[in-house]
Each structure stands twice: as structure tokens, then as C-alpha cells.
Motif scaffolding. Sequence first.
Motif, mmCIF file in Angstrom:
data_model
loop_
_atom_site.group_PDB
_atom_site.id
_atom_site.type_symbol
_atom_site.label_atom_id
_atom_site.label_comp_id
_atom_site.label_asym_id
_atom_site.label_seq_id
_atom_site.Cartn_x
_atom_site.Cartn_y
_atom_site.Cartn_z
ATOM 1 N N ILE A 92 1.236 -5.954 3.307
ATOM 2 C CA ILE A 92 1.191 -4.530 3.643
ATOM 3 C C ILE A 92 0.028 -3.848 2.949
ATOM 4 C CG2 ILE A 92 2.449 -2.340 3.484
ATOM 5 C CD1 ILE A 92 5.046 -4.080 3.253
ATOM 6 N N VAL A 93 -0.737 -3.063 3.718
ATOM 7 C CA VAL A 93 -1.648 -2.093 3.106
ATOM 8 C C VAL A 93 -1.181 -0.700 3.525
ATOM 9 C CG1 VAL A 93 -3.579 -3.713 3.156
ATOM 10 C CG2 VAL A 93 -3.355 -2.012 4.981
ATOM 11 N N HIS A 94 -1.496 0.280 2.680
ATOM 12 C CA HIS A 94 -1.151 1.671 2.974
ATOM 13 C C HIS A 94 -2.398 2.421 3.418
ATOM 14 C CE1 HIS A 94 3.070 1.947 1.441
ATOM 15 N NE2 HIS A 94 2.708 0.791 0.899
ATOM 16 N N GLY A 95 -2.193 3.388 4.335
ATOM 17 C CA GLY A 95 -3.303 4.136 4.904
ATOM 18 C C GLY A 95 -3.260 5.607 4.548
ATOM 19 N N ASN A 96 -3.883 6.431 5.390
ATOM 20 C CA ASN A 96 -3.995 7.855 5.063
ATOM 21 C C ASN A 96 -2.675 8.607 5.205
ATOM 22 O OD1 ASN A 96 -4.910 7.247 7.957
ATOM 23 N ND2 ASN A 96 -4.488 9.434 8.129
ATOM 24 N N HIS A 97 -1.760 8.137 6.068
ATOM 25 C CA HIS A 97 -0.478 8.819 6.216
ATOM 26 C C HIS A 97 0.550 8.392 5.169
ATOM 27 C CE1 HIS A 97 -0.540 11.383 9.853
ATOM 28 N NE2 HIS A 97 -1.546 10.597 10.220
ATOM 29 N N ASP A 98 0.345 7.249 4.545
ATOM 30 C CA ASP A 98 1.323 6.766 3.567
ATOM 31 C C ASP A 98 0.631 6.247 2.307
ATOM 32 O OD1 ASP A 98 0.165 4.531 4.719
ATOM 33 O OD2 ASP A 98 2.019 3.369 4.797
ATOM 34 N N PRO A 99 -0.266 7.046 1.700
ATOM 35 C CA PRO A 99 -1.017 6.563 0.542
ATOM 36 C C PRO A 99 -0.094 6.210 -0.624
ATOM 37 C CG PRO A 99 -1.212 8.953 0.734
ATOM 38 C CD PRO A 99 -0.538 8.472 1.980
ATOM 39 N N LEU A 100 -0.612 5.419 -1.534
ATOM 40 C CA LEU A 100 0.194 4.937 -2.650
ATOM 41 C C LEU A 100 0.634 6.050 -3.592
ATOM 42 C CD1 LEU A 100 -1.612 1.595 -3.578
ATOM 43 C CD2 LEU A 100 0.564 1.894 -2.362
ATOM 44 N N ASP A 101 -0.045 7.203 -3.586
ATOM 45 C CA ASP A 101 0.378 8.290 -4.462
ATOM 46 C C ASP A 101 1.532 9.103 -3.875
ATOM 47 O OD1 ASP A 101 -0.898 9.745 -2.501
ATOM 48 O OD2 ASP A 101 -2.353 10.703 -3.840
ATOM 49 N N GLY A 102 2.031 8.711 -2.698
ATOM 50 C CA GLY A 102 3.205 9.373 -2.124
ATOM 51 C C GLY A 102 4.490 8.875 -2.772
ATOM 52 N N TRP A 103 5.560 9.625 -2.561
ATOM 53 C CA TRP A 103 6.858 9.282 -3.154
ATOM 54 C C TRP A 103 7.446 8.050 -2.480
ATOM 55 C CZ3 TRP A 103 11.834 9.539 -0.776
ATOM 56 C CH2 TRP A 103 12.900 9.259 -1.656
ATOM 57 N N SER A 104 8.040 7.163 -3.275
ATOM 58 C CA SER A 104 8.673 5.964 -2.735
ATOM 59 C C SER A 104 10.077 5.822 -3.292
ATOM 60 C CB SER A 104 7.857 4.717 -3.090
ATOM 61 O OG SER A 104 8.521 3.554 -2.634
ATOM 62 N N ALA A 105 11.018 5.542 -2.399
ATOM 63 C CA ALA A 105 12.400 5.282 -2.806
ATOM 64 C C ALA A 105 12.628 3.799 -3.056
ATOM 65 C CB ALA A 105 13.361 5.785 -1.730
ATOM 66 N N ILE A 106 11.633 2.956 -2.749
ATOM 67 C CA ILE A 106 11.782 1.506 -2.897
ATOM 68 C C ILE A 106 11.218 1.085 -4.250
ATOM 69 C CG2 ILE A 106 11.208 -0.743 -1.921
ATOM 70 C CD1 ILE A 106 10.860 0.621 0.792
ATOM 71 N N ARG A 107 12.074 0.584 -5.116
ATOM 72 C CA ARG A 107 11.645 0.151 -6.446
ATOM 73 C C ARG A 107 11.323 -1.346 -6.491
ATOM 74 N NH1 ARG A 107 11.277 4.780 -6.440
ATOM 75 N NH2 ARG A 107 12.337 6.337 -7.713
ATOM 76 N N GLU A 108 11.937 -2.109 -5.602
ATOM 77 C CA GLU A 108 11.729 -3.554 -5.607
ATOM 78 C C GLU A 108 11.743 -4.070 -4.175
ATOM 79 O OE1 GLU A 108 13.715 -7.648 -7.464
ATOM 80 O OE2 GLU A 108 14.471 -5.661 -8.038
ATOM 81 N N PHE A 109 10.742 -4.879 -3.836
ATOM 82 C CA PHE A 109 10.651 -5.449 -2.499
ATOM 83 C C PHE A 109 11.278 -6.840 -2.471
ATOM 84 C CE2 PHE A 109 7.377 -2.210 -2.322
ATOM 85 C CZ PHE A 109 7.522 -1.707 -1.025
ATOM 86 N N PRO A 110 11.709 -7.268 -1.285
ATOM 87 C CA PRO A 110 12.293 -8.609 -1.166
ATOM 88 C C PRO A 110 11.255 -9.694 -1.454
ATOM 89 C CG PRO A 110 12.815 -7.246 0.755
ATOM 90 C CD PRO A 110 11.764 -6.521 -0.023
ATOM 91 N N PRO A 111 11.688 -10.909 -1.749
ATOM 92 C CA PRO A 111 10.756 -12.020 -1.956
ATOM 93 C C PRO A 111 9.869 -12.221 -0.727
ATOM 94 C CG PRO A 111 12.980 -12.633 -2.624
ATOM 95 C CD PRO A 111 13.100 -11.309 -1.941
#
Length: 434
Positions: A92-111
Motif C-alpha cells: 500500500i502507498v498513500h496518496g493526496n486523499h489519504d496522506p500519512l499525516d491523517g488520522w488512523s484507527a488501525i494500529r496494527e496490520f495483518p501479516p
Amino acid sequence: MSGSLRFVHAADLHLDTPFQGVSAVAPDVAGALSEASLQAWDAVVDLTIAREAALLVIAGDIYDGAERGVRAQVRFLEGLRRLSTAGVRTFIVHGNHDPLDGWSAIREFPPGVTVFGSRAVETVSMTVDGQPVHVHGVSYRTREVRDNLALGFRRAPGVGLNIGVLHTNATGQADHAPYCPCSLADLEVAGMDYWALGHIHKQQFLRQGGPWVAYSGDTQGRSPKPSEMGPKGVLVVEATGSTVDSVTFAPVDVVRFVPCAVDVGDVADVSALHEAVREAVLGLQAEHGDRALLVRVTLEGRGPVAADLRREGAVAELRDALRDSLAGRSPFVWIESVKNAARRPVDLDAVRGGQDFGAALLGRGDALVADEGAAAHFVGRAAELLERPGQVAAALRDLAAGDADGSLGQADARDVLAEALEIAMDKLDIGDES
């Protein structure tokens, strides 16, 4: 499948995208639209697993905004868990609509899930069924990234398939924001075998081989804009070694925005026009796999019903009648709008016999048809005038004002003018590219 690799390229999911302008008049349609982007993501997951793909790469804009909603994040995480359980690795890469400085509710991703950072291009190398694979990517830290991130990509040492994942406005396409601008040459020299791009919502290939440079488009149409119309989905890529063997588009959209053009030439009245449009729309639904449709109707051509359509409110009433007659269908069909471009018939022989502006204009058109040299001069002169739009507009205003009290109405004058120009362009084999 030893020695070969299959992966899926997706982008621009825009999960939980809000749709404007429908909820007040059609709450059921608005409700279906609010679920469409989430259902399209479910379909991406289903397709990836069903095709036994080893990888899924997502080239940005998973969400519709930096303050992404909980519902969208939960649905996305559920899909990632399903992919992980099936043994699919997701990048996954993030773009202009979902930049990394936005709020995230996901603390841990699956393997098996990799989210690329924004400090520099990162590379993940692995072996899939004996085949070396290198996936390179970089995310946006903030919404407005103006740097050319493509310049940071470099082919991994050794053998294997190299996949670049980037959210970018490559080649400066004017109908999208100029984030992460780069040229096709910048992508070509990076040494990738396949570029999985996001940001442009229309599926398109910038290059087919050496390397492949592809936009998958968005997974669910978001509006009746031209770039949002038609099938939406993902690209399924087959590769052997460092060679991409094939790239195939696979639709996953749930609701589709489509245009519908109806010629009024053989239509007797508005009632018949209503039926003709309704039949055309139902035919479109069958063509599009019985999906839910939002349809933008354009009435075109010449016919007597064009006079009825000029009555105040007639087109809006036709739109509402179409909505009523199509209500209750499952999947739904919603008439987004009706545009009237129909024109009344013109009796050219009668116009030629007159003594007014229309007769003179059509006579000039006839003369152009008869004299190729004069016609060529006319086209050249018209091209010069089009470079001075202010003068042309002033001349047209004077023409309309002078004709207002004549025997030929302004609307009819426009029709005759259009007809004369059509005759001249047809003679010179000039097409309308607008």
C-alpha cells in the motif's frame, strides 16, 4: 504456477465516498451509493483471492480524506485480514486523499501487509513460487506533494520482477491535481518492469511494455464526470521472470455512471420520446451486466419533438417522468440528468427561397460546397477568427440583434447556420472533435 506470478493492481478506492445531490430526491439511491465504494473494495478482495493472485498492490487514495471515517477503516481492515488469511501479500502507498499525516484507527496490520513510508522510496524483496519479486513504493506524508517522487525509484540488484507503486499525475494530465508530477521518461529510466500508478481515475496505459506504465483507474465511479463514467475496476497482471506477459482489466464497480444519447429524429412527441429513452436506458443496463446505473441522458438530432422540448420546464418534467417509470427496479436505474441538444427540422428548400438572413447564409453554404477553393479559404479564415474570440463574439451579438425583428427567429437562424456549417464541413471531411 512455478516460474510465473499473478498480481492485482488497484488504486483510488475512495472508501465511503460521499455522493452529493441525490439524497434529497431519492434516499434509497443515496443509500446504495453510500455503500458502493465499500462493496467495490469487497469485490477487489474477492477477485484477488478467486484469481489466486500472490500480491495486491494499492496505489493510493484508499480513503476519501485525511480524516477518514471509522466505517471505511474497519471495512478496509476486514478485507486485508481476508487477504492475509488467503496468503495474499498486500502493498500500500498513500496518496493526496489519504496522506500519512491523517488520522488512523488501525494500529496494527495483518501479516503480509506492507504500508510504504514517506521519507524515501522503500523496497521489499521476496520470492514467490521460486520467482524473485521486488516491490518499490513511497507514500505522501501530506496532501500536497509537489516533488517528483519517481526520481527516487531504482531497480533492485539481481534478477526478478520489479514493480513500482506510486500515486502521481504523470505527464501532467490537466483534469487532475498536479501532485507528484513526473514525466514518462522519469518512469522509464527507473528500471521498473511494471508501474502501478494511481490518481487518474480513468483506466489507461501510458506505455505497454519496456516498461508497462498503467493507471488502473478507480474501483467505483464517483460522479457523472467523463473520467468517472463507464466500467471501473482493477488490472490483473501476469508475469514470468522480469517479463510482463499480459495485463487485463477486471471490473469491480457496483454502481456505474453511464451516458445515454437518444436521437429524436424519428420520435413523434414527448410521450414517444419518454418511451424511447426508457428503452435505451434499459438496454444499457443489460449491456452493463445488470448493474445499478446512474444515467446522464443527452437528446440529440433533429425532429419535430424538439419544439415541444423548448417549452419551459419540459425537459425537467421528462426527467422526472423517467425517474418515476424506472423506480422500484433492482438493481436501480437513476436518471441523473437530461440534457437537451435536439434541434427542430429545417426545410432547406424553403429557406433557400426566402429573402432573409437564412437564405443568404444557406446560399453561402451552397456556394462553399460547389467551390472547393472557396471552401478551403472559408475554413482558413474561420481558423483565424477563432484565434480572436472577442471579435467573433461581438460580431455574433450584432448578427443576433440585427435578425431579431426579421422573418427568421434567432433560434432558427442558429439552426440554419449550423446546417450550413455542417454541409461545408462534410464536403471538406472536417469532423467535430469537441
